[in-house]
Design a protein around this motif. Structure first.
Motif, PDB file in Angstrom:
ATOM      1  N   LEU A   1       5.093   7.889  -7.208  1.00 11.70           N
ATOM      2  CA  LEU A   1       4.897   6.539  -6.676  1.00 11.70           C
ATOM      3  C   LEU A   1       6.215   5.993  -6.132  1.00 11.70           C
ATOM      4  O   LEU A   1       6.246   5.382  -5.045  1.00 11.70           O
ATOM      5  CB  LEU A   1       4.349   5.619  -7.767  1.00 11.70           C
ATOM      6  CG  LEU A   1       4.177   4.141  -7.376  1.00 11.70           C
ATOM      7  CD1 LEU A   1       3.184   4.004  -6.220  1.00 11.70           C
ATOM      8  CD2 LEU A   1       3.728   3.312  -8.564  1.00 11.70           C
TER       9      LEU A   1
ATOM     10  N   THR B   1       6.933   7.587  -2.870  1.00 13.78           N
ATOM     11  CA  THR B   1       6.037   7.057  -1.837  1.00 13.78           C
ATOM     12  C   THR B   1       6.528   5.701  -1.331  1.00 13.78           C
ATOM     13  O   THR B   1       6.538   5.432  -0.107  1.00 13.78           O
ATOM     14  CB  THR B   1       4.612   6.917  -2.400  1.00 13.78           C
ATOM     15  OG1 THR B   1       4.136   8.199  -2.808  1.00 13.78           O
ATOM     16  CG2 THR B   1       3.667   6.326  -1.358  1.00 13.78           C
ATOM     17  N   LEU B   2       6.944   4.850  -2.254  1.00 11.73           N
ATOM     18  CA  LEU B   2       7.411   3.517  -1.860  1.00 11.73           C
ATOM     19  C   LEU B   2       8.671   3.605  -1.002  1.00 11.73           C
ATOM     20  O   LEU B   2       8.798   2.906   0.014  1.00 11.73           O
ATOM     21  CB  LEU B   2       7.692   2.674  -3.122  1.00 11.73           C
ATOM     22  CG  LEU B   2       6.483   2.351  -4.005  1.00 11.73           C
ATOM     23  CD1 LEU B   2       6.919   1.573  -5.236  1.00 11.73           C
ATOM     24  CD2 LEU B   2       5.439   1.564  -3.215  1.00 11.73           C
TER      25      LEU B   2
ATOM     26  N   VAL C   1      -0.230  -0.286  -0.724  1.00 13.38           N
ATOM     27  CA  VAL C   1      -0.391   0.602  -1.886  1.00 13.38           C
ATOM     28  C   VAL C   1      -1.330   0.002  -2.920  1.00 13.38           C
ATOM     29  O   VAL C   1      -2.164   0.706  -3.499  1.00 13.38           O
ATOM     30  CB  VAL C   1       0.987   0.902  -2.506  1.00 13.38           C
ATOM     31  CG1 VAL C   1       0.844   1.617  -3.838  1.00 13.38           C
ATOM     32  CG2 VAL C   1       1.825   1.735  -1.539  1.00 13.38           C
TER      33      VAL C   1
ATOM     34  N   VAL D   1       0.239   6.522   3.455  1.00 13.70           N
ATOM     35  CA  VAL D   1       0.839   5.677   2.412  1.00 13.70           C
ATOM     36  C   VAL D   1      -0.230   5.206   1.426  1.00 13.70           C
ATOM     37  O   VAL D   1      -0.031   5.205   0.197  1.00 13.70           O
ATOM     38  CB  VAL D   1       1.575   4.482   3.033  1.00 13.70           C
ATOM     39  CG1 VAL D   1       1.998   3.479   1.951  1.00 13.70           C
ATOM     40  CG2 VAL D   1       2.781   4.943   3.819  1.00 13.70           C
TER      41      VAL D   1
ATOM     42  N   GLY E   1      -0.101   6.354  -2.335  1.00 13.65           N
ATOM     43  CA  GLY E   1       0.116   5.283  -3.309  1.00 13.65           C
ATOM     44  C   GLY E   1      -1.022   5.179  -4.311  1.00 13.65           C
ATOM     45  O   GLY E   1      -0.798   5.087  -5.526  1.00 13.65           O
ATOM     46  N   CYS E   2      -2.273   5.201  -3.833  1.00 15.43           N
ATOM     47  CA  CYS E   2      -3.435   5.098  -4.733  1.00 15.43           C
ATOM     48  C   CYS E   2      -3.516   6.301  -5.669  1.00 15.43           C
ATOM     49  O   CYS E   2      -3.870   6.170  -6.842  1.00 15.43           O
ATOM     50  CB  CYS E   2      -4.710   4.975  -3.907  1.00 15.43           C
ATOM     51  SG  CYS E   2      -4.866   3.391  -3.034  1.00 15.43           S
TER      52      CYS E   2
ATOM     53  N   SER F   1      -0.974   8.215  -6.762  1.00 13.50           N
ATOM     54  CA  SER F   1       0.067   8.143  -7.797  1.00 13.50           C
ATOM     55  C   SER F   1      -0.251   7.082  -8.838  1.00 13.50           C
ATOM     56  O   SER F   1      -0.052   7.291 -10.041  1.00 13.50           O
ATOM     57  CB  SER F   1       1.421   7.881  -7.152  1.00 13.50           C
ATOM     58  OG  SER F   1       1.391   6.693  -6.390  1.00 13.50           O
TER      59      SER F   1
END
Length: 349
Positions: free
Chosen positions: A15, A18-19, A44, A66, A70-71, A73
Motif C-alpha cells: 500500500l 502504491t501511494l 484508493v 491505482v 490500492g484496494c 493492498s
C-alpha cells in the motif's frame, strides 16, 4: 499468528509503495503536490468525489491501476487482521477443548481451588511429585499465568457445582481449597463433599474458629497458615538446635532422604480384599514382620487415622497400615501378604 502478521506487513508495504508511485504519477502529469495526494486518497479509499484536474487517457488508465492496487493492498491488510483474530479464537477454542478432554481422562488427581501464593506453591509441589492436578480460580490473570506454566485449569468460582464437575471431581482423589476467604472455603468444602463423598478434602483456614466449621462441612484436614507460622517461630525460640539440624537437611537432602541413608523408610501398605492380614491384630502384623518394621499409624477404610494404634486393633479390608522399617524388608513383606504399596518416603532409587 506469524503468517497473519506477515500478511499485514506485506499489505502495508504494498500500500505504501502504491501511494508513493500514485502521487509521483500525478505529479509527473503536472498536478500540484496537494492535488496529487488528495487524488490518491479519494481514489484508493473509494470516496469517489471525481477528478480534480485534467485527465488524459493515459492518466485514466494509470488511475485504474491505482484503484486496483490500492484496494487490493487494503483488502490484504484487513484480511491479515481478520486472520489474526480468527486464529487466536480458534487456538483458544482448540486449547480449551484439548484441556477439557485431558481433564476427563484424569483419575485420582488433585483439585486446587485458588491459585494465590499457597496455590502456586502447592502446584509446584504437585509437579515435583508428578501428581496430576487441576487448578480452579475465578481470576483470569491468575488462570492465564497457570495456563502458561502448562497446568490444567478451569476459570470460574469453585463454589459452583458445574465448575467442580468440569474439573473432574467425581474421579479426583484430593481437593485442596486454599482461598484466603474462610467462608468460601467452607462453602467449597460443603459442595465438594456432596459431589464426592470419598474425596479427601484439605481446607485452609485463616482463623482458628473456622476449623470447626470446615470439619463440620466435610473437611478431612484443616491447615491454619498463621498457626503454623507461629508454631515455627516458637520452635525457633525454644528448640533452636533441633531446628538448625532440620533446616540443614534442606540444602543437601530432606529428612526423608536422611532416613534413606540409614536404610529406613516409611511406607503405606493397603490391605486389599482377600489379604491374609484381614482380621489380624496390629501386634500380629508386627510379629509376622519379624521385627523388620513398626506400625506407626493406621488409616482405616472409613477415613479415620489412628496414630500409634493399640496392639489389639484389628485390620479390616480397605485399611492402610503405615509402617517404618528397613527399606529392603518392607517390599518383601508386602509381596508375601499381597499388600499394595501406595506411597514411600525416605526411599530413593
Amino acid at each position: 499468528m506469524h503468517g497473519s502478521l506477515k500478511r499485514i506487513l506485506t499489505g502495508a508495504g504494498f500500500l505504501s509503495l502504491t501511494l508513493v508511485v500514485a502521487v509521483a504519477g500525478y505529479r509527473l502529469s503536472g498536478w500540484s503536490m496537494l492535488d496529487s495526494i488528495y487524488m490518491v486518497v479519494i481514489t484508493v479509499f473509494g470516496v469517489g468525489f471525481g477528478e480534480i484536474g485534467p485527465m488524459s487517457p493515459q492518466l485514466r488508465i494509470f488511475t485504474m491501476f491505482v484503484i486496483i492496487a490500492g484496494c487490493t493492498s487494503v483488502g490484504y491488510i484487513f484480511g491479515g487482521f481478520f486472520q489474526m483474530i480468527t486464529e487466536g479464537e480458534i487456538n483458544r477454542a482448540l486449547g480449551a477443548r484439548r484441556m477439557t478432554k485431558e481433564i476427563k481422562t484424569l483419575k485420582q488427581h488433585v483439585i486446587i481451588c485458588g491459585y494465590g501464593r499457597i496455590g502456586q506453591i502447592l502446584a509446584r509441589q504437585m509437579i515435583d511429585a508428578k501428581q496430576p492436578f487441576v487448578i480452579i480460580d475465578n481470576n483470569l490473570g491468575r488462570i492465564e499465568t497457570a495456563e502458561a506454566m502448562g497446568y490444567l485449569v478451569r476459570l470460574g468460582n469453585a463454589t459452583d457445582e458445574g465448575i467442580l464437575e468440569s474439573a473432574g471431581i467425581e474421579n479426583a482423589k484430593v481437593l485442596a481449597t486454599v482461598l484466603p476467604d474462610d467462608a468460601a472455603n467452607v462453602f467449597i468444602t460443603l459442595t465438594a463433599r456432596g459431589l464426592n463423598p470419598n474425596l479427601i478434602i484439605m481446607a485452609r483456614g485463616e482463623y482458628p474458629s473456622t476449623e470447626k466449621k470446615l470439619r463440620q462441612a466435610g473437611a478431612d484436614h484443616v491447615v491454619l497458615p498463621a498457626e503454623i507460622g507461629a508454631l515455627r517461630m516458637s520452635h525457633i525460640i525454644t528448640h533452636p538446635a533441633a531446628l538448625n539440624f532440620l533446616d540443614a537437611t534442606v540444602d543437601g537432602s530432606s529428612l526423608n532422604e536422611l532416613l534413606s541413608q540409614i536404610d529406613v523408610q516409611v511406607d503405606e501398605l493397603a490391605v486389599p480384599s482377600g489379604s491374609p492380614l484381614v482380621g489380624s491384630s496390629i501386634s500380629a502384623v508386627q510379629v509376622r514382620g519379624k521385627g523388620t518394621f513398626i506400625v506407626v499409624a493406621l488409616r482405616q477404610a472409613s477415613g479415620d487415622t489412628i496414630v500409634n494404634p493399640s496392639h489389639e486393633v484389628l485390620l479390616e479390608e480397605g485399611d492402610t497400615v503405615i509402617v517404618m522399617g528397613h527399606k529392603g524388608d518392607i517390599p518383601k513383606f508386602a509381596h508375601h501378604y499381597d499388600l499394595k504399596r501406595q506411597m514411600r518416603w525416605g526411599a530413593r532409587g
